[in-house]
Enzyme design. Structure first.
Site, PDB file in Angstrom:
ATOM      1  N   ARG A  29     -13.197  -2.079   6.369  1.00 44.30           N
ATOM      2  CA  ARG A  29     -12.979  -2.091   7.806  1.00 44.30           C
ATOM      3  C   ARG A  29     -11.480  -2.083   8.095  1.00 44.30           C
ATOM      4  O   ARG A  29     -10.728  -2.888   7.529  1.00 44.30           O
ATOM      5  CB  ARG A  29     -13.609  -3.332   8.427  1.00 44.30           C
ATOM      6  CG  ARG A  29     -15.106  -3.469   8.175  1.00 44.30           C
ATOM      7  CD  ARG A  29     -15.893  -2.444   8.971  1.00 44.30           C
ATOM      8  NE  ARG A  29     -17.338  -2.626   8.779  1.00 44.30           N
ATOM      9  CZ  ARG A  29     -18.257  -1.871   9.369  1.00 44.30           C
ATOM     10  NH1 ARG A  29     -17.882  -0.898  10.198  1.00 44.30           N
ATOM     11  NH2 ARG A  29     -19.544  -2.078   9.140  1.00 44.30           N
ATOM     12  N   GLY A  39       4.655  15.039   7.805  1.00 48.38           N
ATOM     13  CA  GLY A  39       5.085  16.127   6.941  1.00 48.38           C
ATOM     14  C   GLY A  39       6.600  16.147   6.917  1.00 48.38           C
ATOM     15  O   GLY A  39       7.260  15.810   7.914  1.00 48.38           O
ATOM     16  N   ASN A  43       9.075  15.001   9.965  1.00 46.47           N
ATOM     17  CA  ASN A  43       9.679  13.672   9.885  1.00 46.47           C
ATOM     18  C   ASN A  43      11.201  13.746  10.019  1.00 46.47           C
ATOM     19  O   ASN A  43      11.817  12.907  10.681  1.00 46.47           O
ATOM     20  CB  ASN A  43       9.310  13.000   8.560  1.00 46.47           C
ATOM     21  CG  ASN A  43       7.874  12.521   8.525  1.00 46.47           C
ATOM     22  OD1 ASN A  43       7.219  12.417   9.554  1.00 46.47           O
ATOM     23  ND2 ASN A  43       7.375  12.245   7.333  1.00 46.47           N
ATOM     24  N   SER A 186      14.181  12.702  -5.342  1.00 43.54           N
ATOM     25  CA  SER A 186      14.025  11.336  -5.823  1.00 43.54           C
ATOM     26  C   SER A 186      14.292  11.344  -7.329  1.00 43.54           C
ATOM     27  O   SER A 186      14.412  12.407  -7.945  1.00 43.54           O
ATOM     28  CB  SER A 186      12.608  10.838  -5.549  1.00 43.54           C
ATOM     29  OG  SER A 186      11.669  11.608  -6.297  1.00 43.54           O
ATOM     30  N   GLU A 189      11.480  13.184  -9.049  1.00 38.88           N
ATOM     31  CA  GLU A 189      11.560  14.635  -8.841  1.00 38.88           C
ATOM     32  C   GLU A 189      12.648  15.252  -9.704  1.00 38.88           C
ATOM     33  O   GLU A 189      12.475  16.350 -10.243  1.00 38.88           O
ATOM     34  CB  GLU A 189      11.805  14.933  -7.363  1.00 38.88           C
ATOM     35  CG  GLU A 189      10.594  14.668  -6.491  1.00 38.88           C
ATOM     36  CD  GLU A 189      10.897  14.639  -5.010  1.00 38.88           C
ATOM     37  OE1 GLU A 189       9.939  14.679  -4.206  1.00 38.88           O
ATOM     38  OE2 GLU A 189      12.099  14.568  -4.643  1.00 38.88           O
ATOM     39  N   GLY A 227      19.217   2.117  -4.773  1.00 45.69           N
ATOM     40  CA  GLY A 227      20.233   2.853  -4.039  1.00 45.69           C
ATOM     41  C   GLY A 227      20.130   4.342  -4.249  1.00 45.69           C
ATOM     42  O   GLY A 227      19.034   4.899  -4.346  1.00 45.69           O
ATOM     43  N   ASP A 254      12.637  10.961   4.018  1.00 38.24           N
ATOM     44  CA  ASP A 254      12.854  11.843   5.166  1.00 38.24           C
ATOM     45  C   ASP A 254      13.899  11.255   6.113  1.00 38.24           C
ATOM     46  O   ASP A 254      14.699  11.988   6.708  1.00 38.24           O
ATOM     47  CB  ASP A 254      11.542  12.065   5.912  1.00 38.24           C
ATOM     48  CG  ASP A 254      10.525  12.828   5.078  1.00 38.24           C
ATOM     49  OD1 ASP A 254      10.934  13.702   4.303  1.00 38.24           O
ATOM     50  OD2 ASP A 254       9.324  12.538   5.197  1.00 38.24           O
ATOM     51  N   GLY A 289       4.000   1.358   8.448  1.00 33.86           N
ATOM     52  CA  GLY A 289       3.330   2.657   8.431  1.00 33.86           C
ATOM     53  C   GLY A 289       4.298   3.819   8.359  1.00 33.86           C
ATOM     54  O   GLY A 289       5.228   3.822   7.557  1.00 33.86           O
TER      55      GLY A 289
END
Length: 311
Positions: A29, A39, A43, A186, A189, A227, A254, A289
């Protein structure tokens, strides 16, 4: 007036909510449900608008969820350029488990696009007259792997600085091609790009090699709580993140990119834009969020919190 164009080829309706417990099999719930136009590129545009800047956004939208996405995007002070597609915008879900403070993020791959559906985006870029083009986010299924490198070529011909925040084959192809003004990977990445695990020292070396090869003029590697690293022809700068009360890490990257580009557009140096980007990334962590960063938090952290670790 700022002259920044953001590109969102795989935008998502971001849904965030809270749950006491996340459990298998049984119903979970949820409460406090919120919807955002998300996206990468969207953003970035939202961050620039939040900071007080003007930005244009070219984005794909279609199917049964397209109208919802368009409506969510319309609430922001963003110059919107919608490109229709046959598929439906994806819906991503983030569930915050109140009992543990863990976040569970469910991110679908999104619709498959026909390469012809992306051609209007290239046409828009060919006719765009500005200072920065920011391509952020994954390529949708079906998009040619050279999509971002084509954008980089067009930007270079027109004297526009091209900024990229992506991953996978699209990132690798664009790096092999070159022509990127600012790359924001990142650490994970960057590891996938070079094909090996990296600590901070080796990440600096890997980014420096990419700069020497002409893949990108500037590379800002985000490392979460550790950092970030800025690498360019002038050398390496390391900066610490600001210690803040963490609510959600969603959108920190973003926020970093959007703030950095906007601060550059204001006439600030790359070093100061890097510091401003870190402040925005830290500010995004403070919000729940997919709220992203808040202007007042960004400036407070920039003025009082971000320091150079060592160069």
């Amino acid at each position: 007036m700022e002259r920044i164009l953001a590109i969102a080829l795989n935008p998502a309706i971001d849904v965030s909510c809270d749950a006491e417990h996340v459990r298998p099999t049984l119903k979970t719930r949820t409460q406090n449900q919120k919807h955002y136009a998300g996206g990468g590129g969207a953003n970035v545009a939202r961050v620039i608008a939040e900071l007080g800047g003007r930005v244009e956004l070219v984005y794909l939208s279609g199917g049964i969820t397209g109208p919802l996405y368009d409506g969510l995007l319309a609430q922001y002070d963003i110059g919107r350029h919608r490109i229709g597609m046959a598929g439906s915008n994806r819906i991503a879900l983030m569930v915050h488990e109140l009992d543990t403070n863990f976040e569970y993020r469910f991110v679908p791959e999104g619709p498959s696009v026909d390469p012809k559906e992306i051609e209007p985006v290239h046409d828009f870029i060919e006719n765009y007259d500005g200072d920065y083009i920011v391509a952020s986010g994954s390529l949708p299924l079906g998009a040619p792997v050279d999509t971002y490198s084509r954008m980089a070529d067009a930007a270079k011909r027109k004297g526009i600085r091209f900024v990229l925040d992506s991953s996978g084959d699209a990132l690798r192809h664009t790096m092999d091609h070159g022509g990127v003004f600012l790359l924001k990977p990142s650490m994970s990445e960057l590891e996938k790009l070079v094909g090996q695990r990296l600590d901070e020292r080796h990440a600096c070396a890997a980014a420096s090699e990419l700069v020497k090869k002409g893949a990108a003029e500037n590379i800002a590697v985000s490392m979460g709580k550790s950092g970030a690293i800025l690498v360019n022809a002038d050398g390496v700068v390391r900066m610490r993140s600001v210690h803040v009360r963490e609510a959600s890490a969603v959108g920190a990257g973003d926020s970093f990119v959007g703030a950095m580009v906007w601060w550059l557009e204001q006439g600030n140096s790359m070093h100061e834009a890097f510091r401003f980007g870190i402040a925005a990334g830290s500010a995004a962590v403070m919000t729940p969020g997919t709220v992203l960063c808040r202007r007042d938090d960004v400036f407070a952290l920039y003025e009082n919190g971000v320091t150079t670790a060592h160069g």
